[in-house]
Design a protein around this motif. Structure first.
Motif, PDB file in Angstrom:
ATOM      1  N   THR A 588      99.131   9.879  18.242  1.00 55.58           N
ATOM      2  CA  THR A 588      98.094  10.905  18.321  1.00 55.58           C
ATOM      3  C   THR A 588      97.918  11.591  16.973  1.00 55.58           C
ATOM      4  N   VAL A 589      96.771  12.216  16.817  1.00 54.71           N
ATOM      5  CA  VAL A 589      96.439  13.007  15.630  1.00 54.71           C
ATOM      6  C   VAL A 589      95.838  14.313  16.125  1.00 54.71           C
ATOM      7  N   SER A 590      96.362  15.420  15.618  1.00 51.04           N
ATOM      8  CA  SER A 590      95.888  16.720  16.102  1.00 51.04           C
ATOM      9  C   SER A 590      95.099  17.504  15.058  1.00 51.04           C
ATOM     10  N   ALA A 591      95.029  17.011  13.808  1.00 51.00           N
ATOM     11  CA  ALA A 591      94.231  17.643  12.760  1.00 51.00           C
ATOM     12  C   ALA A 591      93.591  16.548  11.923  1.00 51.00           C
ATOM     13  N   ASN A 592      92.438  16.847  11.376  1.00 50.24           N
ATOM     14  CA  ASN A 592      91.703  15.834  10.623  1.00 50.24           C
ATOM     15  C   ASN A 592      91.203  16.436   9.311  1.00 50.24           C
ATOM     16  N   ALA A 594      89.690  15.329   5.176  1.00 51.63           N
ATOM     17  CA  ALA A 594      89.075  14.278   4.375  1.00 51.63           C
ATOM     18  C   ALA A 594      90.144  13.455   3.661  1.00 51.63           C
ATOM     19  N   PHE A 595      89.936  12.167   3.603  1.00 55.26           N
ATOM     20  CA  PHE A 595      90.795  11.230   2.874  1.00 55.26           C
ATOM     21  C   PHE A 595      92.220  11.171   3.439  1.00 55.26           C
ATOM     22  N   ASP A 596      92.381  11.481   4.744  1.00 54.22           N
ATOM     23  CA  ASP A 596      93.721  11.395   5.339  1.00 54.22           C
ATOM     24  C   ASP A 596      93.955  10.053   6.028  1.00 54.22           C
ATOM     25  N   GLY A 597      93.004   9.119   5.906  1.00 48.42           N
ATOM     26  CA  GLY A 597      93.174   7.793   6.498  1.00 48.42           C
ATOM     27  C   GLY A 597      92.774   7.700   7.937  1.00 48.42           C
ATOM     28  N   PHE A 598      92.180   8.775   8.479  1.00 47.66           N
ATOM     29  CA  PHE A 598      91.805   8.768   9.894  1.00 47.66           C
ATOM     30  C   PHE A 598      90.435   9.398  10.072  1.00 47.66           C
ATOM     31  N   LYS A 599      89.536   8.636  10.691  1.00 54.91           N
ATOM     32  CA  LYS A 599      88.242   9.152  11.102  1.00 54.91           C
ATOM     33  C   LYS A 599      88.140   8.969  12.611  1.00 54.91           C
ATOM     34  N   PRO A 600      88.022  10.055  13.365  1.00 61.39           N
ATOM     35  CA  PRO A 600      88.055   9.943  14.833  1.00 61.39           C
ATOM     36  C   PRO A 600      87.101   8.900  15.400  1.00 61.39           C
ATOM     37  N   SER A 628      93.561  19.119  23.726  1.00 61.35           N
ATOM     38  CA  SER A 628      93.568  17.674  23.556  1.00 61.35           C
ATOM     39  C   SER A 628      93.845  17.306  22.109  1.00 61.35           C
ATOM     40  N   VAL A 629      94.294  16.074  21.911  1.00 60.05           N
ATOM     41  CA  VAL A 629      94.493  15.518  20.572  1.00 60.05           C
ATOM     42  C   VAL A 629      93.867  14.131  20.556  1.00 60.05           C
ATOM     43  N   TRP A 630      93.476  13.673  19.389  1.00 59.82           N
ATOM     44  CA  TRP A 630      92.890  12.342  19.295  1.00 59.82           C
ATOM     45  C   TRP A 630      93.952  11.272  19.546  1.00 59.82           C
ATOM     46  N   GLY A 631      93.554  10.205  20.213  1.00 60.24           N
ATOM     47  CA  GLY A 631      94.406   9.035  20.336  1.00 60.24           C
ATOM     48  C   GLY A 631      94.096   8.049  19.229  1.00 60.24           C
ATOM     49  N   VAL A 632      95.135   7.466  18.637  1.00 60.36           N
ATOM     50  CA  VAL A 632      94.958   6.515  17.531  1.00 60.36           C
ATOM     51  C   VAL A 632      94.715   5.119  18.103  1.00 60.36           C
ATOM     52  N   ASP A 633      93.748   4.421  17.534  1.00 72.05           N
ATOM     53  CA  ASP A 633      93.490   3.024  17.881  1.00 72.05           C
ATOM     54  C   ASP A 633      94.798   2.242  17.761  1.00 72.05           C
ATOM     55  N   PRO A 634      95.277   1.609  18.855  1.00 68.77           N
ATOM     56  CA  PRO A 634      96.553   0.874  18.762  1.00 68.77           C
ATOM     57  C   PRO A 634      96.578  -0.168  17.659  1.00 68.77           C
ATOM     58  N   ASN A 635      95.413  -0.732  17.317  1.00 74.85           N
ATOM     59  CA  ASN A 635      95.362  -1.694  16.212  1.00 74.85           C
ATOM     60  C   ASN A 635      95.791  -1.081  14.882  1.00 74.85           C
ATOM     61  N   LYS A 636      95.612   0.229  14.740  1.00 73.73           N
ATOM     62  CA  LYS A 636      95.911   0.905  13.484  1.00 73.73           C
ATOM     63  C   LYS A 636      97.390   1.282  13.357  1.00 73.73           C
TER      64      LYS A 636
END
Length: 868
Positions: A588-592, A594-600, A628-636
């Motif tokens: 999971t990702v709870s903060a986003n 710029a340039f952190d390698g994650f785009k929801p 809620s927190v974002w779920g990371v694509d399992p492929n990633k």
């Protein structure tokens, strides 16, 4: 490092075990291929020609045997029976007497006689449809079987054209008159047939509704057609079909006529599923495999949605003594519904918890998850344990009560082949929900392993022991070689966002709840009070702390002491004999930023409706998802791990915590990047294996079974069930299976609602001492909206009590750390006994009165350790 992980995930199909005394249904040993009619030539819609048909006498035909067991094909149902040669007991895939069950409807009786149930959908149509192997294969003479080495194979075809009424919905006038009416001699019967149809001619196209008719019936442009009236009753359909059949009309001709007029409605769609089951005798039971990826059906027209395998294997009849075992939390047992007092028909749990790529609803009550791919049935002097060997990540496990729809109590597994989701637009008025189906269907095998248990092993403790032995034999578990003292698990939190003032202006900034230096002080003070073997898990230390960005790289929070402070803490831990486990969340990702390698929208999970998916944060007080927190694509996740590990290596770590990987398993339905749950589990295992290889010391949370080959310690392992009203008792199945092989602890003792019973629970289940403590001011947690989670975590408040409780627990459990739990039993109301390999036992009394059991006095809310 753990031994090899079996390549396929654990999955158990079907229900647990039905034990029958030799008597009714006794094997007809003289039956042979000739008696069964021998091999039969294959026809369209039938199994392979090399397979034999079931015998008409309903006998049992021997197929294979080993030193302990004998396997039969059951000619009544198309299923199997397994005989324990020592006792003569028979375990049937389908209950004897099912067709005579006075409580069951005709449809329920045929379900009881089925080994396979399918749920499917006609593409483009609303609603799911069902088939079962008895109604749609066995009764239609579409089952064949053959002997294999140490087992047998069953092929079946569910569904065929003849299941649909031979009744034209639309037909050209010329064809109807030539191929049906011309063969009907009685004029009265002809008039009756025509009364059920409306004749549309090309002249009707000239009227006011001509355009509408042509749009509905394009064939009218060339010829006149008959259309069956929609008002016709089922009874009239039966009468009309008899006349059509008598005229010699065929399904082949029906298909031609439908093509002629361009009709493609429901009646033109013929479901057809051809599949194979392999049954193989094992030394201690039976393996069953459904070759799911090889099922033949029209994938252009149908979605295969769900499959249930052996739902009544070992079912126990109401009136008999016995119970169901389900892996609800630590484990739960549900007694047979002998008096009809249990009115909940079905209890269901999704294995490995919810999938946050699917819609989540407020629960309404707190519920434990199903963490282990197992279930069982205890009946009289025998029991059956089922282990899901393949397909576990798409499985749900069910317990069904008898005395409601029928007389049989059973446990079994169902498998979601293709997920579906529904969506209703907000503020919609009387709008039907949108339904969409997963494109990336599960195409792996469904495999179950059944263990037959007798005598003293035939109970939940014996089931847990059988599961442990299975895991050991597969190289999944290895005995621990622990230090002399039990582990002291210490969870502490690093940085949180909190409100501060800069130049008089309120703003949010990072603050240290427990800095690296303060964590070192906690270690010093605890070890100074006699606490040893500390496993320090440090959370919220990187990429923003508690509300973190993606773990695609590592930045140690400066407010905690930076990378230098982390290294110093690791060194201090080594000097004191402790181990440091920095926790990293790849799920999971709870903060986003710029340039952190994650785009929801790009790197997050997507729902079937292509909406960004979230993991809901449940408020256990309101039982609603409030954050809620974002779920990371399992492929990633593997790529994130590799990139993070390069940075992490600069700290020269000796251990790691991967808490979320053992707790949460998500799909991803993003178009062109879809990942089903089995694939997601394989990706999680890839990361766990790399971490185990790199560090050798891994902690995780919750205890999803795919952790077992890799985790050295599991925290927050469930130590109770969901307390459902239908359940009779919670049992420590997981702890019995894992003790001596993986270290574990339940909830943190300082966060328990009642401390002393929580300590007794840890002693009953052989758990380590676990505390969640922070050095800093708890007001920081309140400002970060976390106070409800860690309301009693101030180290200064617990320092002495934690050391004292550790000393107490260590004295009881230190000499059995590497020993398996061989028995667990209830001695009296609120009194339980746990026995280890050496014979040492721990008796706990949760009651408020002193008791005497087995000649030993145990005080109220107290325990006694008994040495052999």
């Amino acid at each position: 490092m753990k031994a090899k992980r079996i390549v396929c995930a654990l999955l158990v199909i079907g229900a647990a075990l039905a034990l029958w005394n030799p008597g009714d249904g006794k094997p007809a040993r003289a039956a042979d291929a000739a008696a069964e009619g021998g091999d039969a030539p294959a026809a369209a819609g039938t199994p392979s020609a090399k397979l034999r048909k079931p015998a008409k006498d309903g006998s049992l035909t021997p197929a294979a045997e080993n030193d302990r067991l004998r396997l039969y094909f059951d000619n009544r149902s198309g299923g199997v029976a397994v005989e324990d040669k020592a006792t003569g007991s028979l375990f049937y895939s389908n209950p004897l007497g099912a067709l005579e069950d006075a409580k069951a409807s005709d449809a329920a009786k045929e379900e009881l006689m089925s080994q396979i149930s399918l749920v499917y959908n006609v593409k483009g149509k609303e609603g799911d449809l069902e088939m079962n192997s008895y109604t749609h294969a066995m009764k239609l003479d579409q089952v064949g079987w053959g002997k294999q080495e140490q087992g047998l194979t069953v092929e079946m075809v569910l569904g065929r054209e003849e299941q649909r009424r031979l009744l034209p919905q639309q037909i050209a006038k010329a064809s109807f008159e030539e191929n049906v009416l011309s063969f009907i001699e009685a004029e009265r019967e002809k008039r009756r047939i025509l009364a059920f149809y409306i004749l549309y001619t090309r002249e009707d196209l000239e009227g006011a509704k001509g355009k509408e008719l042509l749009a509905k019936y394009p064939a009218l442009e060339k010829e006149d057609i008959y259309v069956l009236k929609t008002s016709i009753t089922e009874r009239d359909k039966g009468v009309l079909e008899s006349s059509v059949k008598k005229a010699g009309y065929t399904y082949e001709k029906l298909a031609e006529d439908y093509e002629r007029v361009g009709y493609d409605g429901d009646e033109a769609v013929f479901p057809y599923f051809k599949l194979r089951l392999d049954y193989t005798l094992q030394e201690d039971g039976l393996s069953v495999t459904v070759h799911n990826g090889q099922i033949e059906y029209d994938k252009e027209r149908f979605n295969l949605v769900k499959m249930t395998v052996l739902p009544y294997f070992g079912a126990g009849k109401s009136g008999e003594e016995g119970y169901l075992f389900l892996p609800d939390g630590s484990g739960t047992i549900i007694g047979f519904n002998n008096d009809g007092s249990k009115n909940t028909l079905l209890t269901t749990g999704k294995l490995y918890g919810p999938d946050y790529a699917l819609s989540q609803a407020d629960r309404g009550s707190f519920k434990q998850e199903f963490r282990a791919p197992v279930y069982g049935i205890k009946k009289d002097g025998s029991a059956l344990l089922a282990v899901i060997e393949e397909g576990d990540a798409v499985a749900e496990i069910n317990g069904m009560m008898g005395n409601i729809n029928h007389s049989w109590n059973t446990a079994y597994a169902s498998f979601t082949i293709r997920n579906k989701d529904t969506f209703i637009q907000e503020n919609a008025f009387e709008q039907a929900p949108w339904i969409i189906y997963e494109k990336n269907a599960y195409d792996g095998n469904i495999a179950l392993r059944y263990f037959i248990l007798t005598g003293e092993e035939a109970d939940y403790a014996g089931m847990a022991g059988a599961y442990r032995e299975y895991l050991v034999s597969e190289g999944i578990l290895k005995k621990t070689d622990p230090p002399e003292q039990i582990p002291f698990y210490l969870d502490t939190m690093g940085a949180v966002d909190t409100m501060v003032r800069k130049f008089g202006i309120p703003t949010r900034s990072q603050a240290a709840v427990t800095s690296f230096d303060e964590a070192g002080r906690m270690l010093e003070r605890l070890t100074g009070k006699g606490v040893s073997n500390v496993k320090l898990r440090y959370t919220a230390w990187y990429n923003g702390g508690y509300f973190h960005t993606a773990a695609s790289g590592m930045k140690v929070e400066k407010v905690l002491g930076g990378a230098k402070g982390m290294k110093e803490l690791a060194a201090k831990a080594r000097e004191s004999g402790a181990e440091l486990y920095p926790d990293v969340d790849f799920v999971t990702v709870s903060a986003n930023k710029a340039f952190d390698g994650f785009k929801p929208h790009k790197d997050g999970i997507r729902s079937l409706f292509q909406k960004t998916g979230y993991k809901g944060i449940l408020n256990v007080a309101t039982l609603e998802y409030e954050n809620s927190v974002w779920g990371v694509d399992p492929n990633k996740i593997p790529d994130y791990y590799d990139r993070f590990a390069k940075d992490y290596a600069t700290l020269k770590p000796e251990a790691i915590s991967l808490s979320s990987l053992g707790d949460t398993l998500n799909s991803n339905f993003k178009n062109n990047r879809q990942v089903n749950r089995e694939q997601s589990m394989a990706l999680a295992e890839e990361v766990l294996a790399k971490a185990d290889e790199a560090y050798g010391n891994v902690i995780s949370d919750s205890g999803n079974a795919y952790l077992f080959p890799y985790a050295d310690h599991i925290l927050n392992l469930p130590d109770e069930d969901s307390s459902l009203s239908i359940a009779d008792r919670q049992v420590p199945f997981l702890q019995i299976a894992l003790h001596g092989y993986i270290g574990y602890a339940g909830e943190p003792l300082n966060l328990a609602s009642d401390l002393r019973p929580a300590v007794l629970k840890a002693l009953e289940t052989g758990s380590g001492a676990y505390f969640k403590l922070n050095y800093g001011d708890s007001s920081l947690l309140k400002d970060a909206f976390l106070f409800d989670d860690v309301y009693a975590s101030r180290f200064a408040d617990w320092e002495d009590a934690a050391a004292d409780l550790y000393a107490e627990m260590n004295e009881v459990l230190k000499d059995v750390q590497d020993q398996a739990i061989v028995d667990h039993e209830q001695l009296a109301e609120q009194v339980y006994k746990t026995t280890y390999e050496s014979g040492k036992a721990v008796i706990v009394n949760y009651g408020d009165q002193e008791i005497q059991v087995e000649g030993i006095r145990v005080g109220p809310v107290d325990y006694a350790a008994v040495t052999p």
